[in-house]
Design a protein around this motif. Structure first.
Motif, short mmCIF file in Angstrom:
data_model
loop_
_atom_site.label_atom_id
_atom_site.label_comp_id
_atom_site.label_asym_id
_atom_site.label_seq_id
_atom_site.Cartn_x
_atom_site.Cartn_y
_atom_site.Cartn_z
N GLY A 186 -3.33 0.86 -2.91
CA GLY A 186 -2.86 2.19 -2.08
C GLY A 186 -4.50 2.63 -1.05
O GLY A 186 -5.12 1.17 -1.73
N ARG A 205 1.75 8.26 -6.32
CA ARG A 205 3.36 8.04 -6.56
C ARG A 205 4.33 8.72 -7.37
O ARG A 205 4.51 7.76 -7.80
N PRO A 245 -1.96 4.13 -5.83
CA PRO A 245 -0.77 3.91 -6.47
C PRO A 245 0.34 5.13 -7.68
O PRO A 245 1.58 5.47 -7.16
N LEU A 287 0.87 -3.27 -6.36
CA LEU A 287 0.97 -2.05 -6.27
C LEU A 287 -0.06 -1.02 -5.79
O LEU A 287 -0.70 -1.06 -7.18
N THR A 323 -5.26 0.32 -9.67
CA THR A 323 -5.39 1.56 -9.49
C THR A 323 -6.85 2.05 -10.33
O THR A 323 -7.33 1.10 -10.52
N GLU A 341 1.32 -1.39 -0.10
CA GLU A 341 0.50 0.06 -0.35
C GLU A 341 0.99 1.00 -0.35
O GLU A 341 1.51 1.47 1.12
N LEU A 342 1.01 2.08 -1.21
CA LEU A 342 2.10 3.16 -1.27
C LEU A 342 1.74 4.01 -0.62
O LEU A 342 2.66 5.13 -0.77
N LEU A 393 6.72 6.11 -8.35
CA LEU A 393 5.83 4.56 -9.01
C LEU A 393 7.57 3.68 -9.39
O LEU A 393 7.00 2.46 -9.38
#
Length: 388
Positions: free
Chosen positions: A71, A77, A74, A69, A98, A22-23, A80
């Protein structure tokens, strides 16, 4: 951040193969079913690029071969691409989870060059206005449609993820048609799990049995039609089937979650357990956390079980169900998951599943800073529902 990961001894638990990274908790959407915690991590508290790279290196050494990847979103970021490259260097397959918001051709090309292997795109409804209303963002459907075209043009595998609830279950057929039109390889129809913001909005999201039965029949019919072309996955609802599901394949059994601030959890919702005291990658290596941390050992296996779980022949299959759901519904994470028909607390979910469906309340959309009001509303709702 600690040094190199230390190999776990042969007598320890099996190595994990999956990592949910979880970025960030930041997100342009405000979905009411989001499983992120009510207290969202601040951007200033997020792990740095170098720290994420070290996490992924350690994960690869520990045995992880696949990472989502995620959130939040993401794509927010800016680093990324570097995070994807770090995962590729560690020998880890990367899937970008996403909303599609902010994805353009240049960004996707950079991510693909860094080693991105696949994309899972979320959609809230097949009808654009309904999608945007649920997501809490105008024009989000158009952004998703554009992202799907870009991913297919880039030649990456594309999956569609739909969280199902009262507001979109009757659109399952249209959602499958949408996935076909967008050229997806896989459609995951995941009935809402009531954690975080989803639990807060349960009264607005909980469907009827009739809705679920219609949707289930639709899925069965479309599976037959799509066999060999599109993988159609139906994630069964917890409250309606009387069967508990193993949490993430079992607590601390196959996967781990790293939150934006470096907290490491056996599952994304475990942050809700008040006395877990989860470790952080800033303080300990992933290998130590997986092998030795009390948080990961707490509900691992079957020795901790009480009540009907201890004697149940399914205990090695469902591992007592979900600890976070047991806590959310009963206040005790060690109790048998009330989703199980054998649980002494099963009436809590049965009453909810069989109850009437009055006009739903408005969504409390997921937004930074909404947590104090949200927590108060959740406490009030639990009081009205006798603790659930």
């Amino acid at each position: 951040m600690t040094g190199p990961a230390v190999s776990a001894p042969p007598t320890g638990p099996a190595r994990p193969w999956a990592l949910l990274a979880e970025l960030t908790h930041a997100c342009p959407l405000h979905c009411p079913y989001c499983s992120n915690p009510l207290e969202l991590a601040r951007r200033s508290a997020e792990l740095s690029t170098g720290q994420w790279a070290d996490v992924l290196r350690q994960a690869g050494e520990l045995g992880v071969v696949h990472t989502h990847l995620s959130g939040g979103e993401p794509l927010l970021r800016a680093d990324l691409e570097e995070i994807v490259a770090a995962a590729e260097s560690a020998g880890i397959y990367t899937q970008l989870v996403t909303s599609g918001t902010g994805l353009d051709e240049e960004r996707l090309a950079a991510l693909t060059a860094a080693g991105l292997r696949s994309v899972q795109l979320s959609v809230q409804h097949a009808e654009p206005r309904a999608n945007d209303r649920i997501a809490g963002r105008p024009s989000s459907f158009a952004e998703k449609e554009r992202a799907a075209r870009l991913v297919r043009a880039a030649g990456l595998p594309l999956g569609l993820n739909v969280v199902l609830h009262r507001d979109n279950l009757d659109a399952v057929d249209a959602l499958v048609e949408l996935g076909e039109a967008w050229g997806v390889d896989r459609i995951e129809l995941a009935n809402t799990q009531f954690y975080g913001w989803g639990l807060l909005n349960r009264d607005a999201l909980l469907p009827s049995r009739e809705q679920l039965d219609r949707a289930r029949r639709t899925v069965e019919r479309r599976r037959r039609q799509l066999a060999g072309r599109v993988d159609l996955v139906w994630v069964v609802p917890d409250y309606f089937d009387g069967v508990a599901k193993p949490c993430m394949g079992g607590w601390g059994a196959v996967s781990l979650t790293v939150a934006p601030d470096g907290t490491v959890l056996p599952c994304p919702a475990a942050a809700s357990l008040p006395d877990l005291c989860p470790p952080n990658v800033r303080d300990r290596s992933l290998a130590w956390i997986w092998e030795h941390s009390p948080a990961f050992g707490r509900y691992r296996g079957t020795e901790w079980m009480t009540g009907p779980c201890r004697e149940c022949p399914r205990r090695e299959e469902d591992f007592g169900g979900c600890r976070c759901q047991a806590f959310a519904l009963t206040g005790d994470a060690a109790r048998t998951d009330p989703a199980c028909a054998l649980s002494p607390d099963h009436h809590l979910v049965r009453d909810l599943a069989d109850g009437g469906r009055p006009e739903p309340p408005p969504y409390l959309h997921r937004r930074p800073g909404a947590a104090p009001a949200a927590v108060h509303a959740l406490a009030a709702a639990r009081s009205r529902n006798g603790g659930t």
